[in-house]
Design a protein around this motif. Sequence first.
Motif, PDB file in Angstrom:
ATOM      1  N   LYS A   1       0.750  -1.354   0.145  1.00  0.00           N
ATOM      2  CA  LYS A   1      -0.063  -0.029  -0.119  1.00  0.00           C
ATOM      3  C   LYS A   1       0.921   1.267  -0.021  1.00  0.00           C
ATOM      4  N   ILE A   2       2.101   1.122   0.391  1.00  0.00           N
ATOM      5  CA  ILE A   2       2.775   2.171   0.643  1.00  0.00           C
ATOM      6  C   ILE A   2       4.175   2.147   0.240  1.00  0.00           C
ATOM      7  N   ILE A   3       4.943   2.928  -0.082  1.00  0.00           N
ATOM      8  CA  ILE A   3       6.485   3.046  -0.525  1.00  0.00           C
ATOM      9  C   ILE A   3       6.925   4.419   0.403  1.00  0.00           C
ATOM     10  N   ALA A   4       7.312   4.279   1.534  1.00  0.00           N
ATOM     11  CA  ALA A   4       8.018   5.395   2.416  1.00  0.00           C
ATOM     12  C   ALA A   4       9.492   5.488   2.183  1.00  0.00           C
ATOM     13  N   ASN A   5       9.866   6.113   1.022  1.00  0.00           N
ATOM     14  CA  ASN A   5      11.200   6.312   0.909  1.00  0.00           C
ATOM     15  C   ASN A   5      11.941   6.850   1.800  1.00  0.00           C
ATOM     16  N   HIS A   6      13.290   6.258   2.049  1.00  0.00           N
ATOM     17  CA  HIS A   6      14.559   6.745   2.981  1.00  0.00           C
ATOM     18  C   HIS A   6      15.170   7.551   2.022  1.00  0.00           C
ATOM     19  N   SER A   7      14.833   8.599   1.560  1.00  0.00           N
ATOM     20  CA  SER A   7      15.652   9.594   0.684  1.00  0.00           C
ATOM     21  C   SER A   7      14.805  11.105   0.418  1.00  0.00           C
TER      22      SER A   7
ATOM     23  N   ASP B   1      19.301   8.844  11.452  1.00  0.00           N
ATOM     24  CA  ASP B   1      18.583   8.730  12.293  1.00  0.00           C
ATOM     25  C   ASP B   1      17.030   9.411  11.902  1.00  0.00           C
ATOM     26  N   ALA B   2      17.512  10.763  11.819  1.00  0.00           N
ATOM     27  CA  ALA B   2      16.145  11.709  11.359  1.00  0.00           C
ATOM     28  C   ALA B   2      15.646  11.251  10.033  1.00  0.00           C
ATOM     29  N   MET B   3      16.318  10.781   9.035  1.00  0.00           N
ATOM     30  CA  MET B   3      15.678  10.249   7.621  1.00  0.00           C
ATOM     31  C   MET B   3      14.901   8.992   7.912  1.00  0.00           C
ATOM     32  N   GLY B   4      15.397   7.976   8.733  1.00  0.00           N
ATOM     33  CA  GLY B   4      14.588   6.721   9.042  1.00  0.00           C
ATOM     34  C   GLY B   4      13.375   7.172   9.954  1.00  0.00           C
ATOM     35  N   PHE B   5      13.472   8.130  10.918  1.00  0.00           N
ATOM     36  CA  PHE B   5      12.260   8.543  11.491  1.00  0.00           C
ATOM     37  C   PHE B   5      11.281   9.329  11.025  1.00  0.00           C
ATOM     38  N   ARG B   6      11.700  10.027   9.788  1.00  0.00           N
ATOM     39  CA  ARG B   6      10.734  10.605   8.954  1.00  0.00           C
ATOM     40  C   ARG B   6      10.181   9.662   8.295  1.00  0.00           C
ATOM     41  N   ALA B   7      10.657   8.873   7.530  1.00  0.00           N
ATOM     42  CA  ALA B   7      10.028   7.664   6.680  1.00  0.00           C
ATOM     43  C   ALA B   7       8.975   6.933   7.712  1.00  0.00           C
ATOM     44  N   LEU B   8       9.201   6.681   8.999  1.00  0.00           N
ATOM     45  CA  LEU B   8       8.425   5.978   9.945  1.00  0.00           C
ATOM     46  C   LEU B   8       7.182   6.929  10.306  1.00  0.00           C
ATOM     47  N   ASP B   9       7.536   8.149  10.242  1.00  0.00           N
ATOM     48  CA  ASP B   9       6.277   9.131  10.602  1.00  0.00           C
ATOM     49  C   ASP B   9       5.249   9.238   9.500  1.00  0.00           C
ATOM     50  N   ASN B  10       5.886   9.023   8.350  1.00  0.00           N
ATOM     51  CA  ASN B  10       4.904   8.851   7.221  1.00  0.00           C
ATOM     52  C   ASN B  10       4.086   7.687   7.257  1.00  0.00           C
ATOM     53  N   LEU B  11       4.918   6.480   7.581  1.00  0.00           N
ATOM     54  CA  LEU B  11       4.123   5.301   7.842  1.00  0.00           C
ATOM     55  C   LEU B  11       2.899   5.217   8.792  1.00  0.00           C
ATOM     56  N   ASP B  12       3.619   5.626   9.954  1.00  0.00           N
ATOM     57  CA  ASP B  12       2.536   5.774  10.953  1.00  0.00           C
ATOM     58  C   ASP B  12       1.195   6.592  10.684  1.00  0.00           C
TER      59      ASP B  12
ATOM     60  N   PHE C   1       0.031   7.175   7.520  1.00  0.00           N
ATOM     61  CA  PHE C   1      -0.775   6.356   6.548  1.00  0.00           C
ATOM     62  C   PHE C   1      -1.516   5.191   7.227  1.00  0.00           C
ATOM     63  N   PHE C   2      -0.908   4.674   8.073  1.00  0.00           N
ATOM     64  CA  PHE C   2      -1.990   3.383   8.678  1.00  0.00           C
ATOM     65  C   PHE C   2      -2.844   3.953   9.640  1.00  0.00           C
ATOM     66  N   ARG C   3      -2.826   5.114  10.195  1.00  0.00           N
ATOM     67  CA  ARG C   3      -3.725   5.684  11.342  1.00  0.00           C
ATOM     68  C   ARG C   3      -4.922   6.343  10.183  1.00  0.00           C
ATOM     69  N   GLY C   4      -4.609   6.414   8.867  1.00  0.00           N
ATOM     70  CA  GLY C   4      -5.655   6.935   8.097  1.00  0.00           C
ATOM     71  C   GLY C   4      -5.505   8.235   7.941  1.00  0.00           C
TER      72      GLY C   4
END
Length: 319
Positions: free
Chosen positions: A71-77, A296-307, A309-312
């Motif tokens: 459902k989602i591609i959360a790029n680390h870039s 770390d900031a890039m990884g956390f930003r990607a995870l923020d985007n995932l979180d 998305f899956f919250r709606g």
Amino acid sequence: MARKVLWIPRRLSDATLERAQADYECIINWEDGLSSADEIVAMSAEVDAIIPCHSELFTAEVAARLDPRLKIIANHSVGVDHCDLPALKARGIAVTNTPDVLSDATAEIAMLLMLGAARRAVEGDRLVRTGAWNVWSPSFMVGKQVSGARLGIIGMGRVGRAFAEKARGFGMEIHYYNRTRLDPELEQGATFCDMIESLLAVSDFLSLHCPATPDTTGLMNAERFAMLPDGAVLVNTARGALVDEAALLVALSSGKLSAAGLDCFVTEPGGNPDFAAHENVFMLPHIGSATVQTRDAMGFRALDNLDAFFRGDAPKDLL
């Protein structure tokens, strides 16, 4: 409710992986190897989300084969030229990136490359490292001065502005080309050029900070190198595709350019072996954002985007 399954195809920072595993069922490529198109397609049937890097290619052909589960591609870039965005959108797959967080780290590398290229760092390091330094005179290892010089920037986005801010510390005169002129508070006194050609004419140093697109591929070619002042220095921390590398080699060999500082290449990993014969080329292996803080900031930003998305919710960096 069952946790979403996340594939992480490259070894991200420890802090990122710890957080990811706390919130998702993770499949992690601990060996950190590259994934083929077939592997990406196969994994799409097993996961709900992917956090890829620039090394994973989501071409139109790959997008057409992806499983509907993904459902989602959360790029680390920040750059997404490895993703065919229209093809992924047509499949209903959301795509995000990680802007903002790597601007300073990349600007630092641009400054390192500019200084190293201008002051003959490759040649100087070789002389000392090999024990060949056996002479000194006023004419020895004379380079190009950065302080007070004119700096041209193509692409005045977040990284371009961060680089301009650092260059002002050297008293550089900033000129820039951008698709649109910046507001005065963002320009900070920089001079806007409405054409690349007019920017080149005043660029003792030229730094590239624009994305790679069909319109910018080969942006710096033989014709445009010829428009630079004699002895100019090129810096590229954006994408290798922006530069016609054969034309750059000719410009370096002829003396039209005195040096170049490169963190990215048309072929990655590996680079262009033809540059190795030129000591006036200062090269790094695409490490612009490679600091612990930024990774770390890039990884956390990607995870923020995932979180989100899956919250709606709409991810902050939805493209």
